[in-house]
Write a protein that holds these residues in place. Structure first.
Motif, PDB file in Angstrom:
ATOM      1  N   ALA A  71      82.150  86.219  63.492  1.00 60.02           N
ATOM      2  CA  ALA A  71      81.268  85.826  64.589  1.00 60.02           C
ATOM      3  C   ALA A  71      80.705  84.422  64.359  1.00 60.02           C
ATOM      4  N   MET A  72      80.364  84.103  63.125  1.00 57.70           N
ATOM      5  CA  MET A  72      79.834  82.770  62.813  1.00 57.70           C
ATOM      6  C   MET A  72      80.901  81.693  63.014  1.00 57.70           C
ATOM      7  N   ILE A  73      82.133  81.987  62.645  1.00 56.56           N
ATOM      8  CA  ILE A  73      83.237  81.035  62.853  1.00 56.56           C
ATOM      9  C   ILE A  73      83.383  80.755  64.340  1.00 56.56           C
ATOM     10  N   ARG A  74      83.376  81.804  65.164  1.00 61.45           N
ATOM     11  CA  ARG A  74      83.514  81.627  66.614  1.00 61.45           C
ATOM     12  C   ARG A  74      82.348  80.826  67.181  1.00 61.45           C
ATOM     13  N   GLU A  75      81.122  81.089  66.691  1.00 61.44           N
ATOM     14  CA  GLU A  75      79.948  80.365  67.182  1.00 61.44           C
ATOM     15  C   GLU A  75      80.032  78.881  66.823  1.00 61.44           C
ATOM     16  N   ARG A  76      80.418  78.576  65.574  1.00 64.80           N
ATOM     17  CA  ARG A  76      80.554  77.169  65.172  1.00 64.80           C
ATOM     18  C   ARG A  76      81.644  76.476  65.979  1.00 64.80           C
ATOM     19  N   GLN A  77      82.718  77.198  66.263  1.00 59.40           N
ATOM     20  CA  GLN A  77      83.809  76.638  67.056  1.00 59.40           C
ATOM     21  C   GLN A  77      83.314  76.294  68.465  1.00 59.40           C
ATOM     22  N   ARG A  78      82.579  77.217  69.093  1.00 59.55           N
ATOM     23  CA  ARG A  78      82.029  76.961  70.441  1.00 59.55           C
ATOM     24  C   ARG A  78      81.080  75.771  70.427  1.00 59.55           C
ATOM     25  N   GLU A  79      80.218  75.687  69.392  1.00 58.53           N
ATOM     26  CA  GLU A  79      79.283  74.566  69.286  1.00 58.53           C
ATOM     27  C   GLU A  79      80.031  73.248  69.130  1.00 58.53           C
ATOM     28  N   GLY A  80      81.067  73.251  68.309  1.00 57.72           N
ATOM     29  CA  GLY A  80      81.866  72.039  68.099  1.00 57.72           C
ATOM     30  C   GLY A  80      82.566  71.593  69.367  1.00 57.72           C
ATOM     31  N   ILE A  81      83.102  72.533  70.122  1.00 52.18           N
ATOM     32  CA  ILE A  81      83.776  72.197  71.381  1.00 52.18           C
ATOM     33  C   ILE A  81      82.765  71.648  72.388  1.00 52.18           C
ATOM     34  N   ALA A  82      81.575  72.270  72.462  1.00 56.92           N
ATOM     35  CA  ALA A  82      80.541  71.800  73.390  1.00 56.92           C
ATOM     36  C   ALA A  82      80.125  70.372  73.045  1.00 56.92           C
ATOM     37  N   LEU A  83      79.951  70.082  71.763  1.00 61.23           N
ATOM     38  CA  LEU A  83      79.575  68.731  71.332  1.00 61.23           C
ATOM     39  C   LEU A  83      80.686  67.728  71.657  1.00 61.23           C
ATOM     40  N   ALA A  84      81.927  68.100  71.381  1.00 62.37           N
ATOM     41  CA  ALA A  84      83.058  67.214  71.669  1.00 62.37           C
ATOM     42  C   ALA A  84      83.183  66.949  73.161  1.00 62.37           C
ATOM     43  N   LYS A  85      82.946  67.971  73.988  1.00 62.37           N
ATOM     44  CA  LYS A  85      82.986  67.774  75.439  1.00 62.37           C
ATOM     45  C   LYS A  85      81.897  66.812  75.879  1.00 62.37           C
ATOM     46  N   LYS A  86      80.697  66.994  75.311  1.00 63.57           N
ATOM     47  CA  LYS A  86      79.562  66.136  75.649  1.00 63.57           C
ATOM     48  C   LYS A  86      79.857  64.682  75.314  1.00 63.57           C
ATOM     49  N   GLU A  87      80.565  64.454  74.198  1.00 64.86           N
ATOM     50  CA  GLU A  87      80.911  63.101  73.766  1.00 64.86           C
ATOM     51  C   GLU A  87      82.197  62.593  74.417  1.00 64.86           C
ATOM     52  N   GLY A  88      82.806  63.427  75.274  1.00 67.49           N
ATOM     53  CA  GLY A  88      84.018  63.026  75.978  1.00 67.49           C
ATOM     54  C   GLY A  88      85.270  63.037  75.113  1.00 67.49           C
ATOM     55  N   LYS A  89      85.215  63.718  73.970  1.00 71.42           N
ATOM     56  CA  LYS A  89      86.356  63.750  73.047  1.00 71.42           C
ATOM     57  C   LYS A  89      87.236  64.979  73.255  1.00 71.42           C
ATOM     58  N   TYR A  90      86.743  65.949  73.986  1.00 70.61           N
ATOM     59  CA  TYR A  90      87.484  67.200  74.159  1.00 70.61           C
ATOM     60  C   TYR A  90      87.850  67.334  75.622  1.00 70.61           C
ATOM     61  N   LYS A  91      89.102  67.353  75.891  1.00 67.05           N
ATOM     62  CA  LYS A  91      89.566  67.436  77.264  1.00 67.05           C
ATOM     63  C   LYS A  91      90.097  68.825  77.594  1.00 67.05           C
ATOM     64  N   GLY A  92      90.178  69.676  76.607  1.00 66.14           N
ATOM     65  CA  GLY A  92      90.734  71.002  76.833  1.00 66.14           C
ATOM     66  C   GLY A  92      92.235  70.996  76.642  1.00 66.14           C
ATOM     67  N   ARG A  93      92.810  72.123  76.868  1.00 64.47           N
ATOM     68  CA  ARG A  93      94.243  72.285  76.690  1.00 64.47           C
ATOM     69  C   ARG A  93      95.000  71.611  77.830  1.00 64.47           C
ATOM     70  N   LYS A  94      96.136  71.031  77.515  1.00 63.06           N
ATOM     71  CA  LYS A  94      96.981  70.400  78.524  1.00 63.06           C
ATOM     72  C   LYS A  94      97.504  71.485  79.464  1.00 63.06           C
ATOM     73  N   ALA A  95      97.503  71.178  80.753  1.00 64.48           N
ATOM     74  CA  ALA A  95      97.976  72.139  81.747  1.00 64.48           C
ATOM     75  C   ALA A  95      99.440  72.483  81.499  1.00 64.48           C
ATOM     76  N   ALA A  96      99.772  73.757  81.653  1.00 65.29           N
ATOM     77  CA  ALA A  96     101.143  74.213  81.425  1.00 65.29           C
ATOM     78  C   ALA A  96     102.091  73.716  82.511  1.00 65.29           C
ATOM     79  N   LEU A  97     101.540  73.525  83.710  1.00 67.86           N
ATOM     80  CA  LEU A  97     102.357  73.073  84.834  1.00 67.86           C
ATOM     81  C   LEU A  97     101.749  71.821  85.452  1.00 67.86           C
ATOM     82  N   SER A  98     102.615  70.918  85.859  1.00 67.31           N
ATOM     83  CA  SER A  98     102.145  69.697  86.531  1.00 67.31           C
ATOM     84  C   SER A  98     101.743  70.060  87.961  1.00 67.31           C
ATOM     85  N   PRO A  99     100.939  69.213  88.608  1.00 68.64           N
ATOM     86  CA  PRO A  99     100.571  69.475  90.003  1.00 68.64           C
ATOM     87  C   PRO A  99     101.809  69.627  90.902  1.00 68.64           C
TER      88      PRO A  99
END
Length: 183
Positions: free
Chosen positions: A119-147
């Motif tokens: 549970a702590m690993i998952r919480e730290r992972q969520r916090e890290g992703i939230a921080l990276a998103k806030k700093e514009g470094k995390y864009k998420g997973r690349k879409a599987a299909l193009s538009p």
């Protein structure tokens, strides 16, 4: 004739399994390279089907078998009810089904700690992703299909093509196609 069976688990493909059960004479070893968050692991399933009455299942440590207390207790109960002995080498615990209340308590405490760690690993992972998103470094997973692929799929499905067939042609699952069409 009883056998000594080993179960080894690491979380990622590049982790080394060599230190687990090193020096223990085993008749057969089952190795998973998968997270312990779920019991749905191919080699664990094969191991559970393989072990028989009188066998001993050797596991390096409790958290290698399960990271969830309920899964751990269910696995131990299932194995010992089938007269399979379970031995955890790091903790020095052996379960035969005729375990003492203290030994059961130890199993529950150590299992709870493993679940807490997960549970702590998952919480730290969520916090890290939230921080990276806030700093514009995390864009998420690349879409599987193009538009363009999504639009083509939409046209085919509206024309009467089956979703499963369109998904196969695009090399994605139906769920991925459904999710892409919803966006």
């Amino acid at each position: 004739m009883s056998k000594n069976i080993g179960y080894i688990r690491v979380s990622t493909l590049d982790q080394n399994t060599g230190r687990q059960l090193d020096g223990i004479a085993l008749d057969k070893v089952f190795t998973d390279k998968a997270s312990g968050k779920s019991r749905q692991r191919p080699q664990l399933t094969a191991c559970l089907e393989y072990v028989r009455d009188g066998d001993t299942l050797h596991v390096h440590s409790i958290d290698r078998l399960a990271r969830n207390l309920q899964d751990l207790l269910t696995l131990i109960s299932d194995l010992t009810s089938r007269a399979v002995t379970v031995q955890f080498h790091k903790e020095g615990l052996i379960f035969t089904g005729e375990d003492s209340p203290f030994q059961r308590l130890q199993l529950q405490i150590i299992g709870s700690v493993a679940e807490f760690e997960r549970a702590m690993i998952r919480e730290r992972q969520r916090e890290g992703i939230a921080l990276a998103k806030k700093e514009g470094k995390y864009k998420g997973r690349k879409a599987a299909l193009s538009p363009a692929q999504v639009e083509e799929a939409r046209v085919q499905i509206n024309a009467g093509a089956k979703v499963a067939q369109v998904a196969r042609e695009l090399g994605v699952s139906r769920q991925t196609l459904y999710s892409s069409l919803e966006r």
